[in-house]
Scaffold this motif. Sequence first.
Motif, PDB file in Angstrom:
ATOM      1  N   VAL A 146      42.792 -33.154  77.054  1.00  8.29           N
ATOM      2  CA  VAL A 146      42.736 -31.723  77.370  1.00  8.29           C
ATOM      3  C   VAL A 146      41.991 -30.975  76.274  1.00  8.29           C
ATOM      4  O   VAL A 146      41.146 -30.098  76.543  1.00  8.29           O
ATOM      5  CB  VAL A 146      44.155 -31.157  77.560  1.00  8.29           C
ATOM      6  N   THR A 147      42.265 -31.304  75.025  1.00  3.41           N
ATOM      7  CA  THR A 147      41.586 -30.648  73.901  1.00  3.41           C
ATOM      8  C   THR A 147      40.083 -30.896  73.939  1.00  3.41           C
ATOM      9  O   THR A 147      39.270 -29.977  73.735  1.00  3.41           O
ATOM     10  CB  THR A 147      42.156 -31.151  72.562  1.00  3.41           C
ATOM     11  N   MET A 148      39.680 -32.153  74.229  1.00  2.00           N
ATOM     12  CA  MET A 148      38.259 -32.483  74.300  1.00  2.00           C
ATOM     13  C   MET A 148      37.565 -31.753  75.441  1.00  2.00           C
ATOM     14  O   MET A 148      36.430 -31.298  75.307  1.00  2.00           O
ATOM     15  CB  MET A 148      38.096 -34.002  74.474  1.00  2.00           C
ATOM     16  N   VAL A 149      38.261 -31.632  76.572  1.00  5.08           N
ATOM     17  CA  VAL A 149      37.686 -30.908  77.718  1.00  5.08           C
ATOM     18  C   VAL A 149      37.461 -29.444  77.359  1.00  5.08           C
ATOM     19  O   VAL A 149      36.406 -28.866  77.653  1.00  5.08           O
ATOM     20  CB  VAL A 149      38.604 -31.032  78.957  1.00  5.08           C
ATOM     21  N   ILE A 150      38.442 -28.831  76.711  1.00  2.00           N
ATOM     22  CA  ILE A 150      38.321 -27.424  76.316  1.00  2.00           C
ATOM     23  C   ILE A 150      37.155 -27.240  75.346  1.00  2.00           C
ATOM     24  O   ILE A 150      36.343 -26.312  75.487  1.00  2.00           O
ATOM     25  CB  ILE A 150      39.634 -26.923  75.684  1.00  2.00           C
ATOM     26  N   ILE A 151      37.041 -28.159  74.370  1.00 10.25           N
ATOM     27  CA  ILE A 151      35.938 -28.077  73.404  1.00 10.25           C
ATOM     28  C   ILE A 151      34.592 -28.237  74.109  1.00 10.25           C
ATOM     29  O   ILE A 151      33.628 -27.517  73.814  1.00 10.25           O
ATOM     30  CB  ILE A 151      36.109 -29.148  72.313  1.00 10.25           C
ATOM     31  N   SER A 152      34.506 -29.143  75.076  1.00  6.09           N
ATOM     32  CA  SER A 152      33.254 -29.362  75.816  1.00  6.09           C
ATOM     33  C   SER A 152      32.856 -28.131  76.611  1.00  6.09           C
ATOM     34  O   SER A 152      31.681 -27.744  76.643  1.00  6.09           O
ATOM     35  CB  SER A 152      33.404 -30.562  76.755  1.00  6.09           C
ATOM     36  N   VAL A 153      33.840 -27.513  77.259  1.00  3.82           N
ATOM     37  CA  VAL A 153      33.560 -26.299  78.044  1.00  3.82           C
ATOM     38  C   VAL A 153      33.057 -25.190  77.132  1.00  3.82           C
ATOM     39  O   VAL A 153      32.062 -24.511  77.433  1.00  3.82           O
ATOM     40  CB  VAL A 153      34.820 -25.850  78.812  1.00  3.82           C
ATOM     41  N   LEU A 154      33.730 -24.994  75.995  1.00  2.00           N
ATOM     42  CA  LEU A 154      33.313 -23.958  75.054  1.00  2.00           C
ATOM     43  C   LEU A 154      31.914 -24.241  74.501  1.00  2.00           C
ATOM     44  O   LEU A 154      31.097 -23.325  74.355  1.00  2.00           O
ATOM     45  CB  LEU A 154      34.321 -23.854  73.908  1.00  2.00           C
ATOM     46  N   ALA A 155      31.633 -25.514  74.222  1.00  2.00           N
ATOM     47  CA  ALA A 155      30.307 -25.885  73.713  1.00  2.00           C
ATOM     48  C   ALA A 155      29.232 -25.625  74.765  1.00  2.00           C
ATOM     49  O   ALA A 155      28.138 -25.146  74.445  1.00  2.00           O
ATOM     50  CB  ALA A 155      30.301 -27.355  73.298  1.00  2.00           C
ATOM     51  N   ILE A 202      29.337 -23.396  77.236  1.00  2.00           N
ATOM     52  CA  ILE A 202      29.161 -21.945  77.352  1.00  2.00           C
ATOM     53  C   ILE A 202      28.300 -21.421  76.210  1.00  2.00           C
ATOM     54  O   ILE A 202      27.383 -20.612  76.413  1.00  2.00           O
ATOM     55  CB  ILE A 202      30.539 -21.236  77.373  1.00  2.00           C
ATOM     56  N   THR A 203      28.575 -21.903  75.002  1.00  2.00           N
ATOM     57  CA  THR A 203      27.797 -21.478  73.839  1.00  2.00           C
ATOM     58  C   THR A 203      26.338 -21.889  73.967  1.00  2.00           C
ATOM     59  O   THR A 203      25.430 -21.101  73.675  1.00  2.00           O
ATOM     60  CB  THR A 203      28.397 -22.090  72.556  1.00  2.00           C
ATOM     61  N   THR A 204      26.096 -23.128  74.432  1.00  2.31           N
ATOM     62  CA  THR A 204      24.721 -23.621  74.589  1.00  2.31           C
ATOM     63  C   THR A 204      23.950 -22.798  75.610  1.00  2.31           C
ATOM     64  O   THR A 204      22.815 -22.379  75.363  1.00  2.31           O
ATOM     65  CB  THR A 204      24.727 -25.105  75.025  1.00  2.31           C
ATOM     66  N   PHE A 205      24.571 -22.550  76.781  1.00  4.29           N
ATOM     67  CA  PHE A 205      23.901 -21.747  77.807  1.00  4.29           C
ATOM     68  C   PHE A 205      23.639 -20.333  77.308  1.00  4.29           C
ATOM     69  O   PHE A 205      22.605 -19.733  77.611  1.00  4.29           O
ATOM     70  CB  PHE A 205      24.736 -21.720  79.090  1.00  4.29           C
ATOM     71  N   SER A 206      24.561 -19.788  76.550  1.00  3.81           N
ATOM     72  CA  SER A 206      24.385 -18.442  76.003  1.00  3.81           C
ATOM     73  C   SER A 206      23.214 -18.405  75.029  1.00  3.81           C
ATOM     74  O   SER A 206      22.416 -17.460  75.034  1.00  3.81           O
ATOM     75  CB  SER A 206      25.666 -17.983  75.301  1.00  3.81           C
TER      76      SER A 206
END
Length: 209
Positions: free
Chosen positions: A20-29, A31-35
Amino acid sequence: MNMKSLRQSNKGFTLVELVVTMVIISVLASITTFSLIAWQHDSLYNKAEQNAELIFMAVRNKIAIYKANNALFEIDGMQDYDPNLVPGADTGSNSDGMSSTGKYNYLFCSDSDYKNYKDNNLPASSCTAKMLFEYVSPYIYDKTILNAYISVEFDKNTGDVVGVYYSERTKVYNKPQDVGNNTNGGFDISRLKDDESMRYDLLVGEYRP
């Protein structure tokens, strides 16, 4: 604290918690990359818009000097600017050194023309590029912005500059047939004028006051 409590307090993450922690980190990463990509695209587009405006102002300054010195004259029924005041600019087959289509005249260049111009290597067929650089280079501090695809549009009747298109990424042409004849593709100005979303996607700056 007894030994049982100590063992419980030292318990690590379970596999589910790690996933779960890795999934959350991947999603945040993601979002940051697309931004960051969107921010970079916005920045490049805004830069192209600003450079188009700079070139427009440079050409308008040159026109103002011509008019102040009464340097306008008639060629083939079109009002234009005396190429004798632009040393070496009138080197093409056209008497005014400009390209013409519809109700507009054009000066344009490709992304490699300015380097060739500086090295005195610009072919005679690139007379519109040479004339463009003679017009604008005295008024442009950062000459690196001239290493781009630039098209400057003039009103045939008044001789005034009416628009500039600028891109470091996409070829822009003043005639649709030029696109078909170019193996690297490109976009003619008539397709870009009324479509800001296309200009944004292609990173083509426009300035039309």
